[in-house]
Design an enzyme around this catalytic site. Structure first.
Site, PDB file in Angstrom:
ATOM      1  N   ASP A  74      20.621 -46.885  26.234  1.00 24.24           N
ATOM      2  CA  ASP A  74      20.223 -46.998  24.834  1.00 24.24           C
ATOM      3  C   ASP A  74      18.769 -47.469  24.812  1.00 24.24           C
ATOM      4  O   ASP A  74      18.485 -48.643  25.056  1.00 24.24           O
ATOM      5  CB  ASP A  74      21.113 -47.998  24.098  1.00 24.24           C
ATOM      6  CG  ASP A  74      22.548 -47.504  23.898  1.00 24.24           C
ATOM      7  OD1 ASP A  74      23.040 -46.741  24.766  1.00 24.24           O
ATOM      8  OD2 ASP A  74      23.178 -47.898  22.906  1.00 24.24           O
TER       9      ASP A  74
ATOM     10  N   LYS B 241      20.549 -42.983  17.461  1.00 21.36           N
ATOM     11  CA  LYS B 241      21.203 -44.241  17.111  1.00 21.36           C
ATOM     12  C   LYS B 241      20.384 -44.938  16.041  1.00 21.36           C
ATOM     13  O   LYS B 241      19.153 -44.960  16.106  1.00 21.36           O
ATOM     14  CB  LYS B 241      21.339 -45.107  18.367  1.00 21.36           C
ATOM     15  CG  LYS B 241      21.919 -46.493  18.161  1.00 21.36           C
ATOM     16  CD  LYS B 241      22.031 -47.215  19.513  1.00 21.36           C
ATOM     17  CE  LYS B 241      22.430 -48.682  19.344  1.00 21.36           C
ATOM     18  NZ  LYS B 241      22.498 -49.391  20.655  1.00 21.36           N
TER      19      LYS B 241
ATOM     20  N   LYS C 223      25.081 -42.590  16.599  1.00 20.34           N
ATOM     21  CA  LYS C 223      25.640 -43.926  16.772  1.00 20.34           C
ATOM     22  C   LYS C 223      25.056 -44.880  15.742  1.00 20.34           C
ATOM     23  O   LYS C 223      23.915 -45.321  15.865  1.00 20.34           O
ATOM     24  CB  LYS C 223      25.358 -44.457  18.186  1.00 20.34           C
ATOM     25  CG  LYS C 223      25.878 -45.888  18.425  1.00 20.34           C
ATOM     26  CD  LYS C 223      25.580 -46.357  19.848  1.00 20.34           C
ATOM     27  CE  LYS C 223      25.950 -47.820  20.054  1.00 20.34           C
ATOM     28  NZ  LYS C 223      25.665 -48.294  21.430  1.00 20.34           N
TER      29      LYS C 223
END
Length: 334
Positions: free
Chosen positions: A166, A234, A270
């Site tokens: 991430d 995300k 996400k």
């Protein structure tokens, strides 16, 4: 999780028909239609009012659990805390063996070896019932370090066994219009996700939407993250307010839907930060199904970044089984 074989950056070359430089990226990103903010927020509000039947709610609660990246990202994290997190990820409800596992545990890079070790045989592809290890990288959450440090941070986590990275984009560069710099950095981080066997750890590109100021910027950053080779886009680090919101997530889902229509490729989304209640998570499930399609409701294509959401889902599952809420000691406190 099986690594994608997408060569970093090839998406943009194919779409732009040339080099992914500042001029070409600006021309493309600023050619995308502007966001109708009123329409977006009204649609998100409408999706958020959908009610579901009791039988569907039971399915939804289990699906939410299976889509959670159970997260601890604190300066005080210890190997013991990570082992406790993993134990909860593997067995969310010790009293109910039918309770599904979460999709992944998400930790800082130096905690990856402890997560991998604690998972043991449970470590693997969440689409196969296993639990992945995700690591935040690239000077999370600020993204303020040299590129060499960001790449080393990423490569170290992958070498330690992280299945997913991430990363955070350089919001300062993006807001200053230096799209080529942001693009190049995502491409380089994606390449740092490459394993010795030629596969790649999955890359989630964190936009930190709370700092992007406008829906138009969120849409452009979403497209930029996808063009550079991100496997997921995300919303947030969870360290900046506002974090995930339903309108922003809806907007990002529209981008991955449009990308799929254009290219045939599926990219994940996400939302992370601030999603704590089951009733709110269900609104996200409805939004995913109605926007990208039900096929996105798999760990490969949708995740919740959360630390406390799991507790509420477990309490709601208990309520559906027994007819009453359990006491506060029923679930572990994060």
């Amino acid at each position: 999780m099986t690594g994608t074989q997408i060569v970093p950056g090839e998406r943009a070359i194919a779409l732009l028909g040339g080099e992914a430089n500042d001029a070409n990226l600006r021309r493309y990103l600023h050619g995308i239609p502007g966001v109708d903010a009123v329409g977006l927020e009204q649609r998100a509000a409408g999706l958020g009012t959908r009610s579901i039947k009791t039988t569907s709610k039971a399915w939804a609660l289990d699906r939410i659990i299976g889509l959670i990246d159970l997260t601890t990202l604190e300066g005080a994290d210890t190997p013991g805390k990570v082992r406790s997190l993993v134990a909860k990820a593997v067995t969310p409800d010790a009293a109910d063996p039918s309770c599904p596992r979460v999709a992944a545990v998400c930790v800082y890079g130096d905690m990856v070896p402890h997560a991998v070790q604690a998972l043991g045989t449970a470590h693997g592809d969440p689409d196969q019932g296993k639990i992945a290890v995700a690591a935040v990288a690239t000077a999370f959450p600020s993204g303020r370090s040299s590129r060499s440090i960001k790449l080393e941070d990423t490569a170290d986590a992958v070498a330690a066994g992280a299945d997913e990275i991430d990363m955070v984009i350089d919001r300062g560069a993006f807001l200053a219009g230096r799209y080529g710099q942001v693009y190049d950095e995502i491409v380089a981080v994606k390449e740092a996700c490459r394993r010795a066997d030629g596969t790649y750890a999955h890359l989630k590109v964190i936009l930190e939407t709370g700092e992007l100021n406008t829906y138009d910027n969120v849409r452009r950053a979403s497209w930029l993250g996808i063009l550079a080779g991100g496997d997921f886009i995300k919303t947030s680090t969870g360290k900046v307010a506002p974090a995930a919101t339903l309108p922003v997530t809806l907007l990002m889902l529209e981008v991955v839907r449009d990308w799929h229509r254009l290219s045939g490729e599926k990219v994940g989304v996400k939302p992370a930060g601030g999603i704590r209640a089951s009733k709110d998570a269900i609104k996200y499930l409805v939004t995913v199904a109605e926007t990208a399609g039900e096929e996105w409701l798999t760990p490969h294509l949708f995740r919740f970044g959360a630390s406390s959401l799991l507790n509420d889902v477990l309490l709601q599952r208990q309520k559906m089984t027994t007819g009453h809420y359990s006491g506060p000691d029923y679930v572990t406190i994060d």
